[in-house]
Design an enzyme around this catalytic site. Structure first.
Site, PDB file in Angstrom:
ATOM      1  N   GLY A  13       0.839  -1.206   0.000  1.00 17.85           N
ATOM      2  CA  GLY A  13       0.000   0.000   0.000  1.00 17.85           C
ATOM      3  C   GLY A  13       0.870   1.250   0.000  1.00 17.85           C
ATOM      4  O   GLY A  13       0.574   2.231   0.676  1.00 17.85           O
ATOM      5  N   SER A  16       0.044   5.534  -1.562  1.00 24.73           N
ATOM      6  CA  SER A  16      -0.812   6.578  -0.974  1.00 24.73           C
ATOM      7  C   SER A  16      -0.508   6.742   0.508  1.00 24.73           C
ATOM      8  O   SER A  16       0.038   5.837   1.152  1.00 24.73           O
ATOM      9  CB  SER A  16      -2.278   6.144  -1.171  1.00 24.73           C
ATOM     10  N   TYR A 148     -13.271  -2.916  12.036  1.00 31.03           N
ATOM     11  CA  TYR A 148     -11.954  -2.313  11.776  1.00 31.03           C
ATOM     12  C   TYR A 148     -11.060  -2.497  13.002  1.00 31.03           C
ATOM     13  O   TYR A 148      -9.916  -2.955  12.908  1.00 31.03           O
ATOM     14  CB  TYR A 148     -12.130  -0.828  11.453  1.00 31.03           C
TER      15      TYR A 148
END
Ligand code: NAD
Length: 251
Positions: A13, A16, A148
């Site tokens: 990842g 970004s 989450y």
């Protein structure tokens, strides 16, 4: 600074936000860096800007992780720094948690993170550093974050056990728990701009230092944990959150 020269670093990842800033920091400290992400155009653009190698690999897909490992092995040999950063934030209230959302969020944030480490282990050098990007949410009861938060708490639990088991190879593994950081992650939730602004203001007011973190704040800690300066640190967690975790009830 060249504390990381000669080291090979993989940042999942890395196109970004926190991953991008960390790739930049690791490179500036001398590492050869590979970034990954899901979207080919975004990965290639970021790789070009950063002057690093970009490889597309969706961490939800274990065979894509295996292809990534093969490519890194062919192009770079062994890896010294694995920054397991790829993640998503999908808020939903308890009572409205869909199976699809559960599987998607757990699939990226927990299963994807675990299998990134599992598949990279054979090409990690002894003495390598693994850094898992978790969250202070692992320890909070913030509304709408049940899945989450659980995905990050599970990741921290894996980190602790892995630290014990990887110690014979001198491989260190630690978790970084950021508070709110200004990245595109929030706009990807589908919240309207007004909602996002209200969320940001409410969040900021709860942070003792009265600001969001910047991706570079996290990148500096990641680079430290990656370096030999942190050679006695494993199985640990670092809150980097402007103090939100110790937010006083009364001020
Ligand atoms: P971001 O959206 O800017 O970056 C997320 C990165 O993960 C992107 O590069 C994206 O392509 C990648 N990614 C997402 N799903 C992927 C997948 N299936 N396969 C491969 N790559 C994938 O967000 P960010 O804030 O920089 O998030 C980075 C990490 O930080 C995440 O794990 C997030 O949970 C964590 N985090 C963020 C904050 C915050 O406030 N921004 C706070 C605590 C923890």
């Amino acid at each position: 600074m060249s504390k990381l020269s000669g080291k090979v670093a993989v940042v999942t990842g890395g196109n970004s936000g926190i991953g991008y800033a960390s790739a930049k920091e690791l490179k500036s400290q001398g590492a050869s860096v590979i970034i990954t992400g899901r979207d080919s155009d975004k990965v290639q653009l970021a790789a070009k800007e950063l002057g690093v190698k970009g490889i597309v690999a969706d961490v939800k897909n274990i065979s894509a992780i295996e292809d990534l490992v093969e490519q890194v092995k062919n192009d770079f040999g062994k890896v010294d720094i694995l920054f397991v950063n790829a993640g998503i934030f999908q808020p939903a209230p308890v009572g409205q948690i869909s199976e699809e959302m559960f599987d998607h969020q757990m699939g990226i944030n927990f299963k994807g993170a675990v299998f990134t480490t599992e598949r990279f282990l054979p090409i990690l050098n002894d003495g390598a550093s693994i850094i898992n990007l978790s969250s202070v949410n692992a320890y909070t009861g913030m509304p709408n974050t049940a899945v989450y938060a659980a995905s990050k708490a599970a990741l921290n639990s894996y980190t602790r056990t892995a630290a014990t088991e990887l110690a014979p190879r001198q491989i260190r593994i630690n978790s970084v728990n950021p508070g709110p950081v200004s990245t595109p992650i929030f706009s990807k939730t589908g919240m309207e701009e007004e909602q996002l602004n209200a969320f940001a203001e409410a969040m900021k007011s709860r942070v003792p230092l009265k600001r969001f973190g910047q991706p570079v704040d996290i990148a500096k800690l990641v680079a430290f944990l990656a370096s030999d300066d942190a050679s006695f640190i494993t199985g640990s967690e670092y809150n980097i959150d402007g103090g939100i975790n110790i937010n006083p009830l009364l001020s």
